[in-house]
Design an enzyme around this catalytic site. Structure first.
Site, mmCIF file in Angstrom:
data_model
loop_
_atom_site.group_PDB
_atom_site.id
_atom_site.type_symbol
_atom_site.label_atom_id
_atom_site.label_comp_id
_atom_site.label_asym_id
_atom_site.label_seq_id
_atom_site.Cartn_x
_atom_site.Cartn_y
_atom_site.Cartn_z
ATOM 1 N N HIS A 21 23.720 -12.101 38.885
ATOM 2 C CA HIS A 21 22.602 -11.200 39.187
ATOM 3 C C HIS A 21 21.538 -11.140 38.080
ATOM 4 O O HIS A 21 20.340 -11.223 38.377
ATOM 5 C CB HIS A 21 23.123 -9.787 39.483
ATOM 6 C CG HIS A 21 23.621 -9.631 40.887
ATOM 7 N ND1 HIS A 21 23.030 -8.797 41.801
ATOM 8 C CD2 HIS A 21 24.648 -10.223 41.541
ATOM 9 C CE1 HIS A 21 23.671 -8.867 42.952
ATOM 10 N NE2 HIS A 21 24.664 -9.731 42.819
ATOM 11 N N ASP A 119 17.610 -4.283 40.236
ATOM 12 C CA ASP A 119 18.424 -5.044 41.174
ATOM 13 C C ASP A 119 18.624 -4.145 42.392
ATOM 14 O O ASP A 119 18.877 -2.944 42.273
ATOM 15 C CB ASP A 119 19.779 -5.368 40.529
ATOM 16 C CG ASP A 119 20.616 -6.313 41.385
ATOM 17 O OD1 ASP A 119 20.968 -5.939 42.519
ATOM 18 O OD2 ASP A 119 20.926 -7.416 40.910
#
Length: 451
Positions: A21, A119
């Site tokens: 990520h 995110d």
């Protein structure tokens, strides 16, 4: 591109510090910071994640500063091998830890926050942005098909229930735009399978519910790859910005080929070699690892296998001596996929690997999905984009892999996959070109975060 002004702008960027990520989030942050030099970007992740991210050979931009936040693991905690335990510990205290970190950054810089980029997994970003009176701009790190599956979780559960999918795993999601080829068993855990009450499952569910309230959602893809799903997401979000593939718009720095992969490939015939890698997280069970080795040996396909040293003990006796290839602990994947000798990529179907295969424009995939978005990516690879195949039954067997290798390397269908890949790569290159859709979307993102 015009440089944005905004001498008092201060963007907080919140990473989800697990798996793959953080790197794409930092890549896009660097690109924004480069285009808006007077905007400050404070990047928040755990110490371990930041140390790995910021130790690359790329020069650090003066308007990006990394801040470490706690990983949420209590002192003296002993991990009990519970799945996702590290993520659950982090998420329990994540909101408070990010809040403390942002307070430090505001105090240090003397600049109030002007935008919150997170995110997308950090669904509480919406409330944190509201508390600070700023826009929330989440980044979804996978493709648009997994994004759609999370946005439609409630509808999928209404159609299939949360316990009634046994025997119906092959039913398709034809009630969702662009998802008619997707089957129930392709979906990530936490939608209709797995522990729906876990912190991780609830996190993904809440994300799907709150994303439509964000100022914009952006993604590392390009509109032309999945136009139907993209248009549907545009109808769901205030703004939906495809700004990728980042590998083409913001190429990563060159990495050393420390195990001689490219020199080995130079000795192979064009489009004959297999490259095998299952990413940094997925691990093949020993029986499947043996099946892959036996298939490679029986087919005599030359190969590079990127395999962690601790997995080599499971290889068949004498395999490394007899093998028509090399086993390395790490390979420069982008350079390997770009090499003319590589004819097939045996992969877990991770999103970054899939994009790298598309960007190379010539190497079809054999996908063995493990978890998360792998099943959905594999389904798109096989049935929508037609640039590869999913292994028969979803797991490796000797004969299953031999037939997949033959299909991709020797049959007409493999040739068609290569043609499809070339066409998709050309669309991707246009998207990141001067007048391309991803370039225009990046300008819109830049305007949003630096004003």
């Amino acid at each position: 591109m015009q440089q944005a002004t905004g001498s008092n702008c201060h963007v907080a960027v919140l990473a989800f510090p697990f798996a793959t990520h953080p790197p794409p989030l930092l890549t896009i942050t660097r690109r924004l910071a480069s285009a808006a030099p007077s905007t400050l970007f404070s990047f928040f992740s755990t110490s371990e994640s930041n140390t790995s991210l910021f130790s690359t050979s790329l020069p650090m931009l003066p308007n990006i500063k990394a801040y470490n936040i706690s990983d949420g693991v209590p002192e003296g905690h002993v991990f009990v091998e519970k799945p996702l335990e590290d993520i659950e510990l982090f998420m329990k205290v994540g909101r408070e830890n990010f809040r403390k970190g942002m307070e430090v950054a505001v105090a240090e810089t003397g600049r109030k926050l002007s935008c919150l980029v997170t995110d997308a997994f950090l669904w509480f970003g919406k409330e944190m942005a509201e508390e600070n009176g700023v826009a929330w701009v989440p980044f979804f790190v996978s493709g648009v098909c997994p994004l759609s599956s999370h946005v439609y979780t409630d509808l999928i559960r209404e159609n299939f229930g949360v316990a009634g999918i046994v025997g119906r795993e092959d039913q398709t999601l034809d009630f969702i735009p662009g998802m008619s080829k997707v089957r129930i068993h392709d979906l990530p855990e936490g939608i209709v399978s797995g522990n729906l009450g876990s912190i991780f499952s609830r996190m993904l569910h809440q994300m799907g519910q709150v994303l439509p309230q964000a100022a914009a959602v952006f993604i590392n893809s390009f509109e032309e790859l999945d136009p139907v799903i993209t248009n549907d997401m545009k109808s769901k979000f205030k703004k939906f910005l495809n700004v990728g593939p980042l590998i083409l718009s913001t190429p990563p720095p060159a990495v050393p080929d420390s195990h001689g992969c490219l020199a080995w490939l130079d000795k192979q015939k064009p489009a004959t070699a297999a490259y095998i890698s299952f990413g940094s997280v997925a691990t093949l069970p020993p029986n499947e690892l043996v099946a892959v080795a036996e298939a490679l040996e029986a087919s005599r396909v030359p190969f590079i296998w990127s395999l962690r040293d601790n997995s080599k003990v499971d290889l068949p006796n004498g395999f490394l001596d007899r093998a028509n290839g090399i086993v390395v602990p790490w390979a420069p994947q982008i350079d390997v996929l770009a090499h003319s000798a590589v004819g097939v990529f045996i992969s877990h179907g991770g999103y970054n690997s899939t994009l790298e295969s598309i960007a190379a424009g010539r190497v079809p995939m054999i996908v063995r999905p493990f978890f998360g978005d792998h099943g959905l990516n594999g389904r798109m690879v096989q049935d929508v984009w037609e640039i590869g195949v999913i292994v028969k039954g979803g797991i490796f067997t000797k004969n299953g892999l031999i037939s997949s290798l033959d299909l991709v390397l020797s049959q007409e269908k493999g040739k068609k996959m290569r043609e499809n890949l070339k066409a998709i790569m050309e669309l991707a290159q246009r998207a990141v070109g001067p007048e391309g859709s991803s370039t225009e979307n990046f300008k819109a993102l830049l305007d949003l975060v630096s004003r």
